[in-house]
Design an enzyme around this catalytic site. Structure first.
Site, PDB file in Angstrom:
ATOM      1  CG  HIS A 361      -1.956  -1.002   1.255  1.00  0.00           C
ATOM      2  ND1 HIS A 361      -2.956  -1.013   2.202  1.00  0.00           N
ATOM      3  CD2 HIS A 361      -2.203  -2.050   0.447  1.00  0.00           C
ATOM      4  CE1 HIS A 361      -3.760  -2.046   1.975  1.00  0.00           C
ATOM      5  NE2 HIS A 361      -3.326  -2.685   0.919  1.00  0.00           N
ATOM      6  NE  ARG A 468      -0.509  -1.287 -10.395  1.00  0.00           N
ATOM      7  CZ  ARG A 468       0.087  -0.173 -10.829  1.00  0.00           C
ATOM      8  NH1 ARG A 468      -0.512   1.005 -10.642  1.00  0.00           N
ATOM      9  NH2 ARG A 468       1.255  -0.218 -11.427  1.00  0.00           N
ATOM     10  CG  ASP A 626       3.777 -10.821 -11.998  1.00  0.00           C
ATOM     11  OD1 ASP A 626       4.575 -10.916 -11.047  1.00  0.00           O
ATOM     12  OD2 ASP A 626       2.568 -10.590 -11.844  1.00  0.00           O
ATOM     13  CB  CYS A 673       0.882  -2.148 -18.520  1.00  0.00           C
ATOM     14  SG  CYS A 673       0.347  -3.823 -18.117  1.00  0.00           S
TER      15      CYS A 673
END
Length: 758
Positions: A361, A468, A626, A673
């Protein structure tokens, strides 16, 4: 030996400084191994010499005076070979070097093991014995384990400047800690350590500004806990006498002649109340835990509980005492969004967290606020950082403690140039990204918060490549309703209309968890995450898609993207659910167009199925973060392997080129992205490969635009052809940066400190 090892580790962990820790190790190892000598030699890179820093067995005056060259003697050989040397007759070894005056000639057996931390040689741990024998396998393993424990202690000592004696007038050696890049940029400021309430383990060391005031605060807190104990005992007066006696035990522990007296003694010696309390409680807990009696071991829990109770009152009393310098770097074991709210925004220049990842966060908020941030700095002794000058390099995920004058000058220049450069880029925000040879490439942004949206529009974003949707889920205490989601999505879509907004369906799991929907797995990155979760819970997916569709009514700029797909069946099942949700929304009388639907290419399996996916969806988008970690089998949020994570690795570049080639073969557009898109140097390669859209954090958009507007695509293709023949990611990065420098694009490369490897 396991019990012995545990006790030594506890003793070392409780040591107040490096020398105490070294003395504990040589004394304890000598007894545990029943050997006659144990020594620690520490290596100094600047002088290329070892110094005997701790010893049990030789003459005491040898400590600090005996030194050896880098390759001198058996100690030097252990360091050069970076592996243990175990000899039954050390003097007969050709590299043996006798040290006069300390009685070493009497010792035949020798076992030395290197002390290594993150590939850096810190020293050598040695045991010796008069009898001629080889140390057995168990003894060697024990010493190797001790050297690993010692490595962490020495690394912490480096940060506080206590590792080497610094001559008067000479600058202390700066120390670098690796972490994970949380938010880009460079910051220079004074560290302020923040700790969560009532957690003794994170209380930092700090000197008392006013000893009498600290004593008053402590005695007041002590009396408040005593009062609580008495009140609790009265409330539970129906307990049996033996159970009631527990409260008497607590009160006796708090007595002025027990824990209270020890804490007051440390405060009078100069420590602040919270730090003194932590030291005393830790010492008593350690003693209780080392006892063999199970009942006495459990008393450690009582002491720890009392410590927390006293600390909570101390923190209530002292919470207003934090003063923030003009340029403040907030450091914590685990930063939270609530902590950010405590710091005056005008003072906050940087953030450092020992725990957490680039998707925490705090990292998300820091990127939105434009605050340079390093997460996951696991080796940083945060509790000793208060008041120290730090450099936070959020571009490379590094923190520098005790920086030299030259390093400070270098990074201050980087900060100043970055500020001037950013101001100069503002004129580009309304211009399209077109290369000098008229190649047009749209630049989009990644968003998750409304602050991202505002910043993105200010920077001239042409669309959203990744919204997101998990962020609104993460900042709530339960799943948001369909209506609540519709309002959030409508706000995003309306803010960017008529520009496209790509909304990724809920992507949780891995390092993104919801407190109200916990996912606990041994290997979360290879577990239940992304599309796997939402397909297993169609009720969550359908509600989200319906909310997206309803939010797009009259705007028609929605695009839906599916994360973490690994097979065609997942895509087909998700498409079925999207069509079902579309039918349900239309049946409610809403005129909703079916939006373009795409998939994310994030795992190796997807790389080889791009053509299959492209025949079924409208667009594809690469999640380079990723994809890189899965191709290289490197956790990008783990600073211990951060040096192995290279988005310019040849395998990654070849995968990226294959993806764009296969997508275009099927006539479908493909964007990217991940963090690569926001790296101006990498963006040059992506443009050359033919990616149709680059989507990035808003803070990087103008830099990328300026770079691509300054570089012909034909030149970019030539650079791509050159680097695709290379097999080393570091050489690829150097080649790319050199090409940018030749084009006069030095400003976007970033100010790497020359003392660090490329």
């Amino acid at each position: 030996m396991l019990t012995t090892l545990r006790k030594i580790v506890q003793d070392v962990g409780a040591a107040r400084d490096l020398q105490t820790a070294l003395d504990v190790i040589v004394r304890s190892v000598r007894v545990a191994m029943q050997t006659e000598v144990c020594s620690v030699y520490l290596y100094d890179e600047e002088t290329s010499r070892y110094t005997l820093r701790a010893n049990e067995g030789f003459k005491r005056e040898a400590v600090g005076k005996v030194t050896l060259g880098r390759s001198e003697g058996l100690v030097g050989q252990v360091g050069l070979r970076e592996e243990p040397i175990n000899l039954d007759d050390a003097p007969s070894h050709p590299k043996y070097s006798h040290i006069k005056g300390i009685g070493e000639e009497d010792y035949k057996s020798f076992l030395g093991v290197p002390i290594i931390h993150h590939r850096n040689l810190l020293g050598v741990l040695v045991v010796q014995h008069k009898a001629q024998r080889c140390y057995d396998e168990g003894e060697e393993s024990f010493l190797v384990t001790m050297s690993a424990q010692l490595a962490g202690v020495i690394a912490h000592a480096e940060a506080t400047g206590s590792l080497h004696v610094v001559p008067a007038g000479k600058q202390k050696k700066s120390v670098r800690f690796n972490g994970v890049a949380g938010a880009p940029g460079v910051a220079i400021g004074v560290a302020v350590v923040l700790a969560p309430p009532a957690d003794l383990s994170v209380v930092p060391e700090k000197k008392a500004d006013d000893v009498e005031a600290e004593l008053t605060l402590f005695n007041r807190a002590l009396e408040a806990v005593r009062k609580d104990m008495r009140a609790t005992a009265e409330k539970l007066s129906d307990l049996r006498p033996e159970e009631q006696a527990l409260f008497d035990v607590y009160l006796r522990m708090l007595d002025d002649k027990a824990l209270g007296a020890e804490v007051c003694k440390l405060i009078k010696a100069g420590s602040w109340a919270q730090g003194a309390l932590r030291q005393v409680v830790d010492e008593h807990v350690r003693h209780f835990e080392m006892m063999d009696d199970p009942y006495l071991q459990e008393r450690a829990v009582d002491v720890r509980d009392l410590g927390r109770r006293v600390l909570s009152y101390l923190q209530e009393e002292e919470q207003v005492s934090i003063t923030y310098p003009g340029k403040c770097v907030v450091v914590s074991e685990e930063l939270t969004p609530a902590m950010l709210g405590e710091v005056p925004r005008e003072s906050l220049v940087g953030l450092v967290s020992v725990l957490g990842s680039g998707n925490s966060h705090v990292a998300i908020l820091a990127r939105a606020m434009g605050i340079p941030t390093v997460m996951g700095a696991v080796d940083l002794p945060y509790d000793r950082m208060a008041g120290r000058e730090l450099i936070v390099d959020g571009n490379l995920g590094r923190v520098y403690s005790s920086p030299s004058v030259e390093m400070l000058r270098h990074y201050q220049k980087v900060v100043d140039e970055e500020e001037q450069f950013s101001k100069g880029l503002e004129s580009l925000k309304d211009k399209q990204c077109v290369t000098p040879d008229n190649y047009r490439i749209p630049l989009w942004v990644n968003t998750g918060l409304m602050t991202d949206t505002v910043r993105s529009l200010d920077h001239g974003a042409e669309g959203v490549g990744l919204y997101r949707t998990e962020v609104p889920f993460m900042i709530r205490e339960r799943f948001p309703s369909e209506l609540a989601q519709e309002k959030i999505y409508r706000e995003q879509l309306a803010a960017f209309a008529p520009r496209p907004v790509t909304m990724r369906s809920l992507d949780i799991g891995g390092d993104k968890s919801l407190s109200y929907f916990p996912i606990r797995e041994d290997n979360p990155f290879l577990g239940w995450r992304g599309i796997r979760v939402t397909l297993d819970h169609p009720e969550i997916f359908l509600v989200q898609v319906r909310a997206m569709l309803k939010a797009s009514v009259g705007l028609d700029n929605l695009r839906i993207m599916l994360p973490m797909v690994t097979g065609v069946s997942e895509v087909e099942e998700a498409l079925h659910l999207v069509h079902r949700a579309h039918h349900e929304v239309k049946s409610e009388g809403l005129d909703v167009l079916l939006p373009p639907i795409g998939v994310m290419i994030e795992v190796p399996a997807a790389v080889y199925q791009v053509r299959d996916f492209a025949r079924r969806v409208d667009f594809l988008s690469v999640g380079s973060n990723d994809l890189t970690q899965y191709i290289l089998a490197v956790d990008r949020n783990n600073p211990r392997v951060a040096d192995l994570y290279h988005s310019l690795h040849p395998a990654v570049l070849q995968a990226l080129q294959k993806i764009v080639h296969d997508a275009h073969q099927e006539g479908k557009p493909v964007g990217i992205c991940g963090e690569m898109a926001g790296d101006p140097a990498a963006a040059v390669l992506l443009m050359a490969m033919g990616y149709d859209v680059l989507s990035m954090n808003a803070t990087q958009l103008l830099k990328v635009k300026w770079t691509l507007r300054s570089m012909k695509r034909s030149q970019a293709k030539a650079i791509l052809d050159d680097v695709m023949t290379m097999d080393n990611p570091r050489i690829i990065r150097s080649t790319l940066e050199l090409a940018l420098r030749k084009q006069g694009l030095d400003q976007v490369i970033g100010g790497r400190w020359q003392g660090d490897p490329v």
